[in-house]
Every structure is written in structure tokens, then in C-alpha cells.
Motif scaffolding. Structure first.
Motif, PDB file in Angstrom:
ATOM      1  N   ALA A  39     -10.240   6.337  -3.525  1.00  0.00           N
ATOM      2  CA  ALA A  39     -10.207   4.904  -3.834  1.00  0.00           C
ATOM      3  C   ALA A  39     -10.549   4.648  -5.293  1.00  0.00           C
ATOM      4  O   ALA A  39      -9.934   3.788  -5.940  1.00  0.00           O
ATOM      5  CB  ALA A  39     -11.179   4.154  -2.917  1.00  0.00           C
ATOM      6  N   LEU A  40     -11.502   5.400  -5.833  1.00  0.00           N
ATOM      7  CA  LEU A  40     -11.881   5.228  -7.238  1.00  0.00           C
ATOM      8  C   LEU A  40     -10.731   5.605  -8.176  1.00  0.00           C
ATOM      9  O   LEU A  40     -10.504   4.946  -9.196  1.00  0.00           O
ATOM     10  CB  LEU A  40     -13.109   6.072  -7.555  1.00  0.00           C
ATOM     11  N   LEU A  76      -8.199   2.859  -7.986  1.00  0.00           N
ATOM     12  CA  LEU A  76      -8.762   1.696  -8.681  1.00  0.00           C
ATOM     13  C   LEU A  76      -8.705   1.883 -10.193  1.00  0.00           C
ATOM     14  O   LEU A  76      -8.352   0.957 -10.939  1.00  0.00           O
ATOM     15  CB  LEU A  76     -10.210   1.490  -8.230  1.00  0.00           C
ATOM     16  N   MET A 119      -6.671  -0.498 -12.822  1.00  0.00           N
ATOM     17  CA  MET A 119      -7.368  -1.176 -13.915  1.00  0.00           C
ATOM     18  C   MET A 119      -6.754  -0.814 -15.272  1.00  0.00           C
ATOM     19  O   MET A 119      -6.686  -1.647 -16.174  1.00  0.00           O
ATOM     20  CB  MET A 119      -8.854  -0.823 -13.895  1.00  0.00           C
ATOM     21  N   PHE A 178      -6.016  -5.681  -7.724  1.00  0.00           N
ATOM     22  CA  PHE A 178      -6.360  -4.778  -6.642  1.00  0.00           C
ATOM     23  C   PHE A 178      -7.394  -5.452  -5.758  1.00  0.00           C
ATOM     24  O   PHE A 178      -8.080  -6.388  -6.167  1.00  0.00           O
ATOM     25  CB  PHE A 178      -6.924  -3.456  -7.188  1.00  0.00           C
ATOM     26  N   PRO A 190     -10.793  -4.744  -3.809  1.00  0.00           N
ATOM     27  CA  PRO A 190     -11.884  -3.768  -3.733  1.00  0.00           C
ATOM     28  C   PRO A 190     -12.457  -3.624  -2.324  1.00  0.00           C
ATOM     29  O   PRO A 190     -13.432  -2.917  -2.135  1.00  0.00           O
ATOM     30  CB  PRO A 190     -12.929  -4.371  -4.679  1.00  0.00           C
ATOM     31  N   LEU A 223     -12.681   0.024  -0.956  1.00  0.00           N
ATOM     32  CA  LEU A 223     -13.712   0.784  -1.656  1.00  0.00           C
ATOM     33  C   LEU A 223     -15.112   0.338  -1.245  1.00  0.00           C
ATOM     34  O   LEU A 223     -15.991   1.159  -0.990  1.00  0.00           O
ATOM     35  CB  LEU A 223     -13.533   0.629  -3.166  1.00  0.00           C
TER      36      LEU A 223
END
Length: 357
Positions: free
Chosen positions: A125-126, A129, A133, A139, A141, A144
Motif C-alpha cells: 500500500a505504501l 501510495l 503522490m 488516492f 488512504p 492503508l
């Protein structure tokens, strides 16, 4: 039959990609083999990193295992996950059984599988993300946040149980007493299972250093896998954008978790080709070639190596499963007996032992 199915799946991957490689043949004929070697090395580092995550989590549960054994299980379980129908089920069951062979209790073996899965999900997920970004996209969150909340809740719960076993036991006794009253059972019925589970959870001592090491190796696992995809792109002469590479990787891995086909066959390939073209700004022919190289290393090569590891190191275990299950049952019965003896010796009020612990 299993071997025939694996070969058929690997051949199907090549058959699916071959017509699309016609337009990408020029890129493949000019492939840079140095980057291919880097791609293979990055994938090996990725799987080794996941082996260290597994090793560290088991160490926190008082189970010490060598890196070689841990990585061997990672390769074999990955081969099952990416080639067999419902491969994730077989992979999880295989990992659980092998960690039990190493001496992990049922709770510790399950804890290791749960925590490693949550950490891997957060890492994925990071990455997605981060890619979103970097391109300035929108997105949500929520996924996450839910993953992080689940990990934090699980960690806090286990740490609380480890630090306050008597409190948990008192609460469990209070609940069981009332449940057993409604079932017309003796008040302490079921407490032996609660005490056994608490004793296993008490063995999990995950300190800050352990979490730091686990997070570090989890990052190595994910970053090396992304590097593998990047090297695959460079191997065919493409120059992908980093943001698009992260998005393509996250999208491909997410689709691969959907149990539509072993290893996400066809679905992952199509996702990688589409996202590499649209997000990483490389041509369609380059995206097809890059996806082929990446999947040849991360799917086909890993599956072949994993099944070879399984055949040489773990195949004999399958014939010993019945004996192993019997030995585990005896071991747990002996542990329960020793716990009962310790409780009896700790009593100093002269009350007789409960006939229904």
C-alpha cells in the motif's frame, strides 16, 4: 499429476505472451543480459528479505531457525502460491506445518503468518501510495489506514497479553463461568485451552529492535522486487518513470492476490503491460517485453527453483505427516500435563485440583 499441472501452467504463460512478443521481438533480440542478471539477483534478494522477516518473527516467539531453512520454505511456498489452483491455501498450510516442525506452537506459527501478511500488505500500500503522490494523483488512504490499524491492534493485544496474563485469565474465567452455567457445565470447563493459548502468547516477545529489524527486511523485500521490475525494463532498453514503476508494481501485485488464476496468470501480465504503458511512459512493445522478462524471473524462474527446493528438501516430509501429527499431539499433551503439575505445585491453600480444568 501435480508436476504436469505445473508444466502446463508455465507453458500457458509462454503461449499467452508469445503472440504479443511478435511486435516486441526487436527489443528482446537486443536485450541487455547484464540487466537480466541484475533482475535475477534483485528477485533473489527480495525472497531472502522475506525469509529474514519470517526468521525474525519466529525468533520473537522463541523459535530460532537458520536463514537457509527460512528462505527454502519461502521459495517452496511461493512456488505453490503461484502455480497451484488455490495456491495461497496450500502455501499457507505448508508454511504453517514447517514452522511447527521447527518447534513453533500453534499460536506462534499462526502469529507469524498473520503479522508477515499484514506487514507485506502495508508495504504494498505504501508503494502504491508513493507512486500516486509522485504523479499528483488522488488516492484513498482507507486501505492503508485499515492495514496499519490492524497491525497496531494485533501488536498491542499480544503485548498486553504477554504483560498481563493473569488479567486475561481472570476475564476469560469470568466469561467461561457464565457461559458454562448456561450450558450446565462445570465452571472451569475450557480454561485449560485458555491457559495453553496464553502460555504460547507469553512466549512472543517482540521488542522495538525486533520491529525495526522486521520492518527493515520487509522494506528490502518490497524494494528489491520493484528493482527487479525496473531492471527488466532497462534490460529491453526502456526508461520507465519511477512513479509509474511503483504504480505498475503495486497494481500487478494487487491483481495477483485475486484468486482468479494461479500466479495471476494473464491478469497480472495484462495489468503490468497496461500500467507500464500508461503510467511509466514506455511504449506498448517495450511494456510487453519488460513484462515478459519480469514474469520470466519472478514467476517462471522462482516457480522452477521453488519446486526443485521442495523436491529435494520437503517432499519426504509429506510421507511423514501422519507420524508428525501424532508426535505434535503427544507433545502438546505432555505440555498440558506439565502445566497442570505446575499449577498444582503452586497451590498452597490446600484446595483439591479442579476435576474439569
Amino acid at each position: 499429476m501435480a508436476g504436469i499441472a505445473v508444466v502446463a501452467l508455465l507453458v500457458a504463460e509462454g503461449v499467452y505472451l508469445w503472440p504479443r512478443l511478435h511486435d516486441s521481438w526487436q527489443a528482446l533480440t537486443e536485450i541487455h543480459w547484464g540487466w537480466v542478471a541484475a533482475c535475477i539477483l534483485a528477485q533473489a534478494v527480495s525472497l531472502s528479505g522475506y525469509g529474514r522477516v519470517q526468521k525474525q518473527l519466529l525468533h520473537a516467539g522463541a523459535v530460532d531457525v537458520s536463514q537457509r531453512k527460512s528462505v527454502a520454505v519461502v521459495y517452496a511456498s511461493t512456488a505453490m502460491a503461484v502455480t497451484l489452483p488455490a495456491g495461497q491455501v496450500f502455501s499457507t498450510a505448508f508454511t504453517y506445518r514447517e514452522t511447527r516442525r521447527w518447534g513453533a506452537s500453534p499460536v506462534v506459527a499462526s502469529w507469524q503468518l498473520a503479522i508477515s501478511g499484514v506487514i507485506a500488505g502495508i508495504g504494498l500500500a505504501l508503494l502504491g501510495l508513493g507512486g500516486a503522490m509522485m504523479v499528483g494523483g488522488s488516492f484513498s488512504p482507507l486501505t492503508l489506514l485499515l492495514s496499519v490499524a490492524a497491525l497496531v491492534a494485533l501488536v498491542l493485544a499480544i503485548r498486553y497479553v504477554s504483560a498481563h496474563p493473569n488479567t486475561i485469565e481472570s476475564v476469560a474465567l469470568w466469561v467461561l463461568t457464565r457461559v458454562n452455567r448456561m450450558r450446565s457445565k462445570p465452571p472451569n470447563t475450557g480454561m485449560s485451552i485458555v491457559r495453553e493459548t496464553l502460555a504460547q502468547l507469553e512466549s512472543v516477545q517482540m521488542g522495538k529492535r525486533d520491529w525495526a529489524i522486521t520492518a527493515g527486511w520487509s522494506a528490502v523485500h518490497r524494494v528489491a522486487d520493484v528493482a527487479c521490475l525496473g531492471f527488466a525494463c532497462w534490460a529491453i532498453g526502456a526508461d520507465p518513470r519511477l512513479s509509474g514503476l511503483l504504480i505498475a508494481f503495486a497494481a500487478g501485485k494487487t491483481v495477483g492476490t485475486i484468486p482468479l488464476a494461479p500466479g495471476g496468470l494473464v491478469f497480472v501480465d495484462a495489468t503490468l503491460i497496461a500500467t507500464l504503458t500508461t503510467a511509466a511512459s514506455i511504449s506498448a512493445s517495450q511494456a510487453v517485453a519488460a513484462a515478459f522478462v519480469y514474469r520470466a524471473v519472478s514467476f517462471i524462474l522462482v516457480a522452477i527453483v521453488g519446486w526443485i527446493v521442495f523436491a529435494f528438501l520437503f517432499r519426504g516430509h509429506q510421507h511423514e505427516d501422519l507420524e508428525f501429527d501424532v508426535e505434535l499431539e503427544r507433545r502438546e499433551q505432555r505440555e498440558q500435563f506439565h502445566q497442570f503439575e505446575r499449577r498444582l505445585s503452586a497451590r498452597d491453600d490446600g484446595t483439591p485440583p479442579d476435576p474439569n480444568p
